[in-house]
Design a protein around this motif. Structure first.
Motif, mmCIF file in Angstrom:
data_model
loop_
_atom_site.group_PDB
_atom_site.id
_atom_site.type_symbol
_atom_site.label_atom_id
_atom_site.label_comp_id
_atom_site.label_asym_id
_atom_site.label_seq_id
_atom_site.Cartn_x
_atom_site.Cartn_y
_atom_site.Cartn_z
ATOM 1 N N GLY A 1 0.804 -1.212 0.000
ATOM 2 C CA GLY A 1 0.000 0.000 0.000
ATOM 3 C C GLY A 1 0.838 1.263 0.000
ATOM 4 O O GLY A 1 2.026 1.260 0.316
ATOM 5 N N LYS A 2 0.212 2.387 -0.321
ATOM 6 C CA LYS A 2 0.864 3.693 -0.339
ATOM 7 C C LYS A 2 -0.049 4.706 0.342
ATOM 8 O O LYS A 2 -1.259 4.704 0.131
ATOM 9 C CB LYS A 2 1.148 4.133 -1.782
ATOM 10 N N GLY A 3 0.529 5.555 1.183
ATOM 11 C CA GLY A 3 -0.241 6.601 1.843
ATOM 12 C C GLY A 3 -1.286 6.064 2.800
ATOM 13 O O GLY A 3 -2.360 6.645 2.956
ATOM 14 N N ARG A 4 -0.957 4.961 3.483
ATOM 15 C CA ARG A 4 -1.975 4.304 4.299
ATOM 16 C C ARG A 4 -1.995 4.811 5.739
ATOM 17 O O ARG A 4 -1.006 5.306 6.277
ATOM 18 C CB ARG A 4 -1.767 2.797 4.291
ATOM 19 N N LEU A 5 -3.154 4.629 6.337
ATOM 20 C CA LEU A 5 -3.387 4.974 7.736
ATOM 21 C C LEU A 5 -3.302 3.721 8.592
ATOM 22 O O LEU A 5 -3.874 2.674 8.238
ATOM 23 C CB LEU A 5 -4.782 5.594 7.890
ATOM 24 N N HIS A 6 -2.588 3.813 9.721
ATOM 25 C CA HIS A 6 -2.620 2.714 10.692
ATOM 26 C C HIS A 6 -3.740 2.951 11.688
ATOM 27 O O HIS A 6 -4.606 2.096 11.857
ATOM 28 C CB HIS A 6 -1.275 2.586 11.412
ATOM 29 N N HIS A 7 -3.768 4.105 12.342
ATOM 30 C CA HIS A 7 -4.887 4.404 13.233
ATOM 31 C C HIS A 7 -4.915 5.870 13.647
ATOM 32 O O HIS A 7 -3.924 6.586 13.515
ATOM 33 C CB HIS A 7 -4.873 3.514 14.487
ATOM 34 N N VAL A 8 -6.058 6.290 14.131
ATOM 35 C CA VAL A 8 -6.267 7.594 14.765
ATOM 36 C C VAL A 8 -6.640 7.344 16.217
ATOM 37 O O VAL A 8 -7.410 6.417 16.508
ATOM 38 C CB VAL A 8 -7.375 8.402 14.066
ATOM 39 N N THR A 9 -6.103 8.157 17.114
ATOM 40 C CA THR A 9 -6.288 7.934 18.549
ATOM 41 C C THR A 9 -6.841 9.162 19.258
ATOM 42 O O THR A 9 -6.377 10.282 19.029
ATOM 43 C CB THR A 9 -4.949 7.555 19.212
ATOM 44 N N TYR A 10 -7.818 8.919 20.122
ATOM 45 C CA TYR A 10 -8.297 9.927 21.062
ATOM 46 C C TYR A 10 -7.956 9.483 22.481
ATOM 47 O O TYR A 10 -7.845 8.286 22.757
ATOM 48 C CB TYR A 10 -9.809 10.146 20.911
ATOM 49 N N ALA A 11 -7.793 10.457 23.363
ATOM 50 C CA ALA A 11 -7.341 10.185 24.724
ATOM 51 C C ALA A 11 -8.489 10.248 25.719
ATOM 52 O O ALA A 11 -9.396 11.075 25.607
ATOM 53 C CB ALA A 11 -6.255 11.188 25.133
ATOM 54 N N SER A 12 -8.425 9.384 26.702
ATOM 55 C CA SER A 12 -9.365 9.399 27.812
ATOM 56 C C SER A 12 -8.674 9.937 29.057
ATOM 57 O O SER A 12 -7.448 10.017 29.117
ATOM 58 C CB SER A 12 -9.893 7.990 28.093
ATOM 59 N N ASP A 13 -9.454 10.284 30.069
ATOM 60 C CA ASP A 13 -8.898 10.802 31.312
ATOM 61 C C ASP A 13 -8.192 9.721 32.124
ATOM 62 O O ASP A 13 -7.175 9.955 32.749
ATOM 63 C CB ASP A 13 -10.001 11.415 32.188
ATOM 64 N N GLN A 14 -8.744 8.513 32.120
ATOM 65 C CA GLN A 14 -8.225 7.468 32.985
ATOM 66 C C GLN A 14 -8.451 6.093 32.357
ATOM 67 O O GLN A 14 -9.244 5.937 31.418
ATOM 68 C CB GLN A 14 -8.890 7.531 34.359
ATOM 69 N N ARG A 15 -7.729 5.110 32.891
ATOM 70 C CA ARG A 15 -7.826 3.768 32.341
ATOM 71 C C ARG A 15 -9.236 3.195 32.452
ATOM 72 O O ARG A 15 -9.689 2.443 31.588
ATOM 73 C CB ARG A 15 -6.840 2.842 33.057
ATOM 74 N N GLU A 16 -9.916 3.535 33.519
ATOM 75 C CA GLU A 16 -11.252 2.983 33.730
ATOM 76 C C GLU A 16 -12.208 3.380 32.605
ATOM 77 O O GLU A 16 -13.142 2.639 32.292
ATOM 78 C CB GLU A 16 -11.793 3.436 35.092
ATOM 79 N N ASP A 17 -11.984 4.536 31.997
ATOM 80 C CA ASP A 17 -12.806 4.944 30.856
ATOM 81 C C ASP A 17 -12.671 3.940 29.716
ATOM 82 O O ASP A 17 -13.640 3.637 29.013
ATOM 83 C CB ASP A 17 -12.378 6.325 30.354
ATOM 84 N N ILE A 18 -11.468 3.432 29.526
ATOM 85 C CA ILE A 18 -11.212 2.485 28.444
ATOM 86 C C ILE A 18 -11.839 1.134 28.754
ATOM 87 O O ILE A 18 -12.385 0.467 27.869
ATOM 88 C CB ILE A 18 -9.699 2.370 28.198
#
Length: 318
Positions: free
Chosen positions: A212-229
């Motif tokens: 592939g060319k110009g590919r995306l692996h991932h986009v990430t958003y952050a949470s306040d704490q592990r429990e949110d995840i």
């Protein structure tokens, strides 16, 4: 150590392509927990509850998937001019100035050697709550939130056939510095983690394992704490979202993570980066070897095969 230019303030937004627009929009708003700031004929402008800009994820209707462009905000108008001058003086592809969109003013566009389109801008549209349901109870947060929704955009991970060359691109065009990297036994760099400010990283680049060319692996958003995840994992399970790996803790950067695929197949991460900051001006990048990586993630979870092969748009042989 990369000289830190300080011209770029932060990662501003990512434009993600989807060939299942309605399903992807439903995922990002109802399940993942982003807010819809506005939309036009082809795009939806999304943000997390404490993102101060109008948009941090531009979701665009397309016949493919992946990333359309990555936007960085300059620290000032003069800083924007300096970055544009540096980009023009480089040997990388320059696309020039483009008009802004619903979320920001004019931007200068340029391209890495692997087909990823970037832009830098300064003038932006800040988020403003339009009704009481979005207005925060605390004046020092951007908007109200519900459930375990992510707080802010954190980083984007791109794929490149030559991470060393991508590193030169990031250092030259954005003045980024490297905080951690993977050194492969064959002499290549398997991955690099970059920052333009004092966050541990705002962009990662890992080696492309497909054609592939110009590919995306991932986009990430952050949470306040592990429990949110942990709660989000149940939310994803309840809604039939494909959980690829996690919850667990990365060895590199120490991030607590959860990876899922949104309906069109783009990988999305919810992460808690903890309190690590790169405050030292003479920070020396942390080197990880292949032997280090074979140990798996921080607590021993082995990295699954799709994490090395899956990206968007799909490579022809995957």
């Amino acid at each position: 150590m990369t000289d830190h230019s300080h011209d770029i303030a932060h990662l501003g937004h990512v434009e993600m392509l989807t060939d299942r627009f309605d399903d992807s929009l439903d995922f990002f708003t109802r399940i993942y927990g982003l807010h819809l700031s506005g939309r036009d004929d082809v795009s939806a402008y999304l943000r997390a509850w404490d993102d101060y800009e109008h948009c941090t994820l531009k979701l665009t209707r397309s016949d493919t998937t992946g990333v359309a462009h990555i936007g960085y905000r300059a620290a000032s108008p003069s800083a924007l001019d300096r970055r544009v001058a540096a980009i023009k003086a480089s040997d990388f592809i320059n696309h020039g100035w483009v008009d802004g969109d619903d979320s920001h003013g004019r931007a200068y566009r340029f391209e890495d050697p692997f087909g990823h389109l970037f832009e830098v801008y300064y003038d932006t549209r800040g988020f403003a709550a339009q009704d009481d349901t979005r207005r925060p109870a605390l004046k020092n947060t951007a908007s109200a939130f519900t459930g375990a929704a992510p707080r802010r955009i954190d980083h984007v991970n791109l794929l490149a056939a030559n991470v060393t060359e991508f590193r030169r691109f990031m250092e030259t065009c954005l003045g980024s510095r490297v905080t951690e990297y993977i050194a492969l036994d064959n002499g290549r760099i398997g991955g690099c983690w970059f920052t333009v400010n004092n966050k541990t990283y705002d962009l990662a680049c890992t080696e492309e394992h497909g054609p592939g060319k110009g590919r995306l692996h991932h986009v990430t958003y952050a949470s306040d704490q592990r429990e949110d995840i942990l709660r989000a994992a149940d939310v994803f399970l309840q809604n039939g979202v494909h959980i690829e790996t996690g919850p667990h803790k990365h060895a590199i950067q120490g991030t607590f993570f959860l990876y899922v695929w949104e309906p069109a197949g783009n990988r999305v991460e919810l992460a808690n980066a903890g309190a690590r900051l790169m405050l030292a001006p003479d920070w020396k990048p942390v080197k990880w070897t292949e032997a280090d990586r074979r140990k798996g993630q921080a607590w021993g979870l082995k990295t699954i095969d799709t994490f090395h092969t899956h990206g968007t748009p799909p490579a022809k042989d995957h």
